[in-house]
Design a protein around this motif. Structure first.
Motif, short mmCIF file in Angstrom:
data_model
loop_
_atom_site.label_atom_id
_atom_site.label_comp_id
_atom_site.label_asym_id
_atom_site.label_seq_id
_atom_site.Cartn_x
_atom_site.Cartn_y
_atom_site.Cartn_z
N UNK A 48 23.21 17.21 15.93
CA UNK A 48 22.82 15.93 15.32
C UNK A 48 23.54 15.08 16.02
N UNK A 49 22.80 13.72 16.21
CA UNK A 49 23.42 12.67 16.87
C UNK A 49 23.05 11.65 15.83
N UNK A 50 24.39 10.94 15.37
CA UNK A 50 23.83 9.90 14.35
C UNK A 50 24.92 8.63 14.47
N UNK A 51 24.30 7.59 13.78
CA UNK A 51 24.92 6.15 13.89
C UNK A 51 24.79 5.44 12.48
N UNK A 52 25.66 4.77 11.91
CA UNK A 52 25.71 4.02 10.53
C UNK A 52 26.53 2.84 10.54
N UNK A 53 26.61 2.59 9.17
CA UNK A 53 27.54 1.63 9.03
C UNK A 53 28.37 1.95 7.71
N UNK A 54 29.54 1.38 7.84
CA UNK A 54 30.56 1.95 6.46
C UNK A 54 31.13 0.19 6.15
N UNK A 55 31.22 0.23 4.67
CA UNK A 55 31.48 -0.96 4.25
C UNK A 55 32.51 -0.59 3.01
N UNK A 56 33.47 -1.08 3.44
CA UNK A 56 34.82 -0.76 2.14
C UNK A 56 34.87 -1.98 1.47
N UNK A 57 34.55 -1.84 0.12
CA UNK A 57 34.73 -2.87 -0.70
C UNK A 57 35.96 -2.77 -1.82
N UNK A 58 36.32 -1.62 -1.71
CA UNK A 58 37.66 -1.47 -2.60
C UNK A 58 38.45 -0.60 -1.63
N UNK A 59 39.92 -0.42 -1.90
CA UNK A 59 40.92 0.37 -1.13
C UNK A 59 40.21 1.69 -1.06
N UNK A 60 39.71 2.50 -2.10
CA UNK A 60 39.41 3.81 -1.98
C UNK A 60 37.97 4.06 -2.06
#
Length: 220
Positions: free
Chosen positions: A152-164
């Motif tokens: 598998x080849x993958x890409x994405x976005x990660x948005x942290x809106x709280x500490x955990x």
């Protein structure tokens, strides 16, 4: 394309569930393990067209004297019905993972992954019928399963809106080698005749999946 070509899976868009765990071993690079499951309905309309339209009917020579030579006629079956059926796949893979921060956006990161492992695929059962005002034809293929190598080849976005807690959006492309499905029962020919027969054979089928997912992650 043929119903029995390795490139003809006849799968439509379906559902996916993903569970994954990732860990950075440095500031940007780490590793990940993921478990994925997919359920994709078959395009039975296209399968019905491949199987029944047009269908060649070959009458059996009887005991009539003088013997009348058989003649083939083509009949278009417009009344085609297939039971709903689904491709089911599940994979367990592990590999590399990375996170790249955007400038001035500390809470938003670009993610990437390259993983490999095993994929289980279940070849769906097919049951179909077609008829006109004077004839009826049937089609049957048994269900079967196989396991093979996948990546598998993958890409994405990660948005942290709280500490955990973070929000995740991923695009993944997964592919396999040719999977071997053993002892698949299907009609010996796509065309029907007055005398029907079935045969058992091994089929090879590759699996290619393009998926989009959105979910929630925990940062421990």
């Amino acid at each position: 394309r043929s119903l029995y070509e390795g490139s003809s899976g006849y799968a439509k868009g379906g559902q996916q569930i993903t569970l994954s765990w990732s860990k950075l071993t440095s500031k940007r690079v780490g590793f990940t393990i993921g478990l994925n499951g997919n359920r994709n309905p078959l395009d039975t309309r296209q399968i019905g067209y491949e199987v029944f339209s047009p269908l060649t009917l070959k009458p059996v020579v009887g005991a009539e004297i003088p013997v009348v030579p058989p003649m083939s006629t083509e009949t278009n079956y417009n009344n085609i019905n297939f039971e709903k059926s689904f491709w089911l796949t599940a994979s367990l893979q592990a590999g590399g993972y990375c996170e790249l921060p955007f400038n001035k956006l500390k809470t938003l990161k670009l993610t990437g992954r390259l993983t490999a492992g095993a994929l289980y695929a279940k070849l769906p059962e097919l049951k179909g019928t077609a008829f006109t005002d004077s004839t009826i034809a049937t089609f049957f293929q048994n269900k079967c399963s196989a396991v093979g190598f996948a990546y598998t080849i993958g890409a994405g976005l990660k948005h942290s809106f709280e500490e955990k807690i973070c929000l995740l959006f991923n695009i993944n492309y997964a592919a396999t080698v040719d999977l071997k499905f053993k002892n698949v029962i299907h009609p010996g020919t796509i065309n029907a005749s007055a005398i029907m027969f079935q045969k058992t054979m091994d089929l090879k089928q590759s699996v290619n999946l393009l998926s989009f997912s959105f979910g929630v992650g925990l940062q421990l």
